[in-house]
Write a protein that holds these residues in place. Structure first.
Motif, PDB file in Angstrom:
ATOM      1  N   ASN A 335     -27.705  22.729  -5.741  1.00 15.69           N
ATOM      2  CA  ASN A 335     -26.694  21.855  -5.189  1.00 15.69           C
ATOM      3  C   ASN A 335     -27.006  20.612  -5.100  1.00 15.69           C
ATOM      4  O   ASN A 335     -27.232  20.151  -3.783  1.00 15.69           O
ATOM      5  N   ASP A 336     -27.417  19.567  -5.990  1.00 11.23           N
ATOM      6  CA  ASP A 336     -27.779  18.398  -5.921  1.00 11.23           C
ATOM      7  C   ASP A 336     -26.888  17.041  -6.346  1.00 11.23           C
ATOM      8  O   ASP A 336     -27.259  16.117  -6.279  1.00 11.23           O
ATOM      9  N   ASN A 337     -25.771  17.436  -6.554  1.00  7.68           N
ATOM     10  CA  ASN A 337     -24.628  16.656  -7.160  1.00  7.68           C
ATOM     11  C   ASN A 337     -23.394  16.712  -6.326  1.00  7.68           C
ATOM     12  O   ASN A 337     -22.799  17.678  -5.920  1.00  7.68           O
ATOM     13  N   VAL A 338     -23.140  15.418  -5.705  1.00  3.86           N
ATOM     14  CA  VAL A 338     -21.861  15.483  -4.850  1.00  3.86           C
ATOM     15  C   VAL A 338     -20.568  15.434  -5.680  1.00  3.86           C
ATOM     16  O   VAL A 338     -20.973  15.018  -6.735  1.00  3.86           O
ATOM     17  N   PRO A 339     -19.631  15.993  -5.218  1.00  4.03           N
ATOM     18  CA  PRO A 339     -18.384  15.736  -6.048  1.00  4.03           C
ATOM     19  C   PRO A 339     -17.823  14.619  -6.235  1.00  4.03           C
ATOM     20  O   PRO A 339     -18.268  13.621  -5.344  1.00  4.03           O
ATOM     21  N   ASN A 373     -21.802  25.895  -6.771  1.00  2.56           N
ATOM     22  CA  ASN A 373     -22.287  24.552  -6.340  1.00  2.56           C
ATOM     23  C   ASN A 373     -21.206  23.602  -7.159  1.00  2.56           C
ATOM     24  O   ASN A 373     -21.104  22.265  -6.530  1.00  2.56           O
ATOM     25  N   GLY A 374     -20.369  24.168  -8.203  1.00  5.19           N
ATOM     26  CA  GLY A 374     -19.505  23.341  -8.884  1.00  5.19           C
ATOM     27  C   GLY A 374     -18.111  23.461  -8.286  1.00  5.19           C
ATOM     28  O   GLY A 374     -17.090  22.702  -8.847  1.00  5.19           O
ATOM     29  N   GLU A 375     -17.514  24.344  -7.472  1.00  9.98           N
ATOM     30  CA  GLU A 375     -16.367  24.629  -7.080  1.00  9.98           C
ATOM     31  C   GLU A 375     -16.103  23.556  -5.920  1.00  9.98           C
ATOM     32  O   GLU A 375     -16.918  23.391  -5.012  1.00  9.98           O
ATOM     33  N   VAL A 376     -15.204  22.676  -6.063  1.00 11.33           N
ATOM     34  CA  VAL A 376     -14.607  21.586  -5.156  1.00 11.33           C
ATOM     35  C   VAL A 376     -13.460  22.128  -4.700  1.00 11.33           C
ATOM     36  O   VAL A 376     -12.524  22.669  -5.036  1.00 11.33           O
ATOM     37  N   ARG A 377     -13.317  21.578  -3.246  1.00 12.38           N
ATOM     38  CA  ARG A 377     -12.235  21.784  -2.261  1.00 12.38           C
ATOM     39  C   ARG A 377     -11.898  20.325  -2.158  1.00 12.38           C
ATOM     40  O   ARG A 377     -12.489  19.779  -1.566  1.00 12.38           O
TER      41      ARG A 377
END
Length: 698
Positions: A335-339, A373-377
């Motif tokens: 998890n190294d990328n911020v939304p 890690n790619g699921e965004v809320r």
């Protein structure tokens, strides 16, 4: 009955109609097209009118930092924004598709567009090394195969590598083997026994050709050195090495070490490791140690860029015998990328009477990580009258949750926060600045519930009476307050002829000089009206009291002229009565009467004090005369009339007697003086021939 072609055409039309209905368009365009090349007629496919494109704010937004497509404003065509290289964007991918969105800001709508890049034959096959050095023992048996370096062609399909050719010597031939993935692997086959004494070197040319029209070719020169006998080839410990590493592994880490053994000893037992097949990108990321076989990381890995690498490593001994092993490096996600939050369309101003559910902004949210890690809320910060609604896939809408009130909050900074499902979670935010436009929904409010003022009569025309003030909670023109008088009449004349109000300041002025005896009070209404459309207003009552002044002389009301003679006779009898009354018997006259009473009382007190002082002086003189008479008898010839006794005092008092009669009504207040009170109570100065009285020596 329809044939297969008609049914296929029908399915294609239905598929296109379904995609258009759901806002999806798909086009294809060859790569390497110049900037501005036609891709598709978006306006026609979506049914958009050309004149309305600029008015609605239609624009094309591509994912990532580079915009590959643009919308031609005059024709409605989707065109290329720059030259696109398929091999650069989609290396080793069979189907290269670029996605973008067409955003209609005026309608808060968007349409997905997919453009497939078609491959063209713009790359020729090439070898990593233009010259290949091979060493063979002269004892090598005919039919022995030697793997050769494969050529690489970035194109796909028929434009990719298709065949190899070998030329130059009868001792060698070329064989092509099919790999596990269907790729072609060239091998050099010894067709005739070597004789070092006959020829120590052999020069060959390997040519690789693709299937383009016209075909492109690439060549490599092969130099074969004939050596003495080497009968054992190196062998890897395993045919395939597999390793999984996280994408945040530090640079310089050893990922895997390949090992091989050679049964020969001495010079033929020395081995060297090298890449047999590796992509240009992988060769810049992984370093292979030629002596140890250790593969070291030279650059940071990125799971989102590539999640797997395949390498072919060759080990070769000094006798030029070799073996090949496959190395598969799998990169795991971290998890190294911020939304990322992209504001596709947003309002900067909104009216405060906008209904609930009005769309304020259209957002696109994505996270390049995979899995959880790619699921965004997404959420909104604070208690604000807005809410998020998911629109389509990764699109969100910011809408109003209730009606706004500019008088409470005139500006909003709406913070949209996106957090992924990693541990710990990464988050980012975007701030939407929104200004609330005013609506005339507040009437002016006066500072006081009612106003009153006192104004002395005989005022100057134009005198300031008082100032009323009203405020409006609205803004701008809606908050501009103007004042005016409500219509009315005073003593038959319009109210506006008595007073006026300044429209801007609310100052109330007297237009004429007031007379208390004519007008004692004014009651009026002042209206405050704002500048809205329609205008809102409010009223306030104003009471103006006229204060009396002593501006009228007293008049004799009694006795009338008819009884003047009788009054004179009555005065001859000893008393005279006069009734005085001012023109006004109101509170102003009563105040004057009180002052008159106080003045009379003060004069009376002074008069009594004067009498007591005079009496004391008389008694003192009389006592001194008695003492002188007792001692010398010199006062016996003095007349008695030169002394003042008790009767003389009484006569003096009678000469100054008066009578005061006061009532609450000033018209009936009377002041009577005695008619026979003009005599002098002191003895007259003696005649010059009369002897002076003896007062004693002082």
């Amino acid at each position: 009955r329809w044939g297969r072609r008609q049914r296929a055409l029908l399915w294609a039309v239905l598929l296109a109609a379904w995609e258009a209905a759901w806002g999806q368009l798909r086009y294809s365009v060859p790569e390497e097209m110049p900037k501005g090349s036609f891709v598709g007629d978006v306006a026609k496919d979506l049914g958009l009118q050309l004149p309305a494109l600029s008015d609605r704010g239609v624009r094309v937004v591509s994912e990532g930092r580079t915009q590959y497509f643009a919308l031609h404003g005059k024709t409605g065509h989707l065109v290329t924004a720059e030259r696109i290289d398929r091999e650069q964007l989609c290396e080793s991918v069979q189907q290269c598709v670029l996605r973008c969105e067409l955003v209609v800001e005026g309608e808060m709508k968007f349409y997905g567009i997919e453009v497939e890049l078609m491959d063209i034959n713009d790359n020729a096959p090439s070898f990593r090394e233009a010259e290949i050095e091979l060493r063979m023992s002269e004892t090598t048996a005919p039919g022995t195969r030697f793997p050769l370096a494969r050529a690489h062609d970035a194109d796909l399909g028929r434009n990719s590598l298709q065949s190899y050719e070998l030329s130059g010597d009868e001792h060698f031939s070329l064989a092509v083997q099919a790999g596990p993935g269907g790729d072609q692997r060239p091998e050099l086959v010894l067709a005739k026994a070597l004789d070092r004494e006959e020829a120590a070197f052999h020069e060959l040319v390997l040519r690789a050709s693709d299937g383009g029209d016209p075909a492109r070719t690439g060549t490599a020169r092969i130099r074969v050195t004939v050596l003495d006998a080497n009968d054992n080839a190196p062998v890897f410990s395993q045919a395939e090495y597999t390793v999984r590493v996280p994408e945040d592994v530090p640079v310089g880490s050893v990922l895997v070490t390949v090992t091989a053994t050679d049964a020969d000893e001495g010079l033929y037992g020395d081995m060297k490791y090298s890449y047999e097949t590796v992509s240009v990108k992988a060769s810049k990321i992984f370093h292979l140690d030629a002596e140890t076989g250790a593969i070291t990381l030279m650059r940071n890995l990125d799971f989102e860029e590539s999640n797997s690498y395949e390498l072919e490593v060759q080990v070769r001994d000094s006798g030029d015998l070799s073996d090949i092993a496959k190395v598969v490096i799998t990169v795991t996600d971290v998890n190294d990328n911020v939304p990322e939050i992209s504001v596709r369309s947003a309002l900067s101003e909104i009216s405060e009477d906008a209904p609930s559910g009005t769309v304020v902004a259209l957002l696109h949210v994505q996270d390049r990580d995979s899995g959880a890690n790619g699921e965004v809320r997404c959420s909104l910060d604070g208690e604000l009258p807005f809410q998020l609604e998911k629109s389509f896939e990764d699109y969100y809408r910011v809408v109003t949750a209730k009606e706004l009130d500019r008088e409470q909050v005139s500006e909003y900074n709406v913070t949209v926060r996106a957090a992924d499902g990693g541990s710990p979670a990464l988050q980012s935010s975007a701030v939407l600045a929104l200004r609330v436009l005013d609506v005339n929904d507040n009437a002016p409010v006066f500072a006081e519930e009612r106003y009153s003022a006192r104004l002395a009569e005989n005022n100057a025309a134009g005198a300031l009476v008082l100032t009323v003030r009203a405020t409006d909670a609205d803004w701008g023109q809606n908050a501009r307050v103007r004042y005016r008088l409500s219509e009315g009449r005073v003593r038959g004349a319009p109210l506006s002829s008595y007073v006026s109000v300044q429209a801007e300041t609310g100052a109330l002025y007297a237009l004429r000089s007031f007379d208390y005896e004519q007008v004692r009070e004014l009651a009026l209404w002042v209206r405050a009206e704002d500048g809205g459309a329609p205008a809102l207003s409010s009223n306030v009552s104003v009471r103006l009291l006229i204060v009396d002044e002593n501006d009228n002389a007293p008049q004799v009301l009694y006795p009338p002229a008819a009884v003047a003679a009788a009054s004179a006779a009555w005065r001859a009898g000893g008393w005279s009565g006069v009734e005085l009354a001012p023109r006004s018997s109101e509170p102003g006259a009563l105040v004057l009467t009180r002052w008159l009473v106080l003045a009379v009382a003060a004069v009376s007190c002074l008069f009594v004090a004067f009498l007591l002082l005079l009496l004391a002086l008389r008694l003192r003189r009389w006592r001194r005369e008695q003492l002188l008479a007792a001692e010398s008898g010199a006062l016996r010839g003095v007349p008695v009339s030169h002394f003042v006794g008790i009767d003389g005092v009484r006569a003096f008092l009678q000469s100054y007697s008066h009578e005061v009669s006061l009532t609450a009504d000033s018209r009936k207040s009377q002041l009577r003086f005695s008619a026979a009170s003009c005599c002098d109570t002191l003895p007259a100065r003696p005649a010059p021939d009369e002897p002076a009285p003896l007062l004693g020596d002082e």
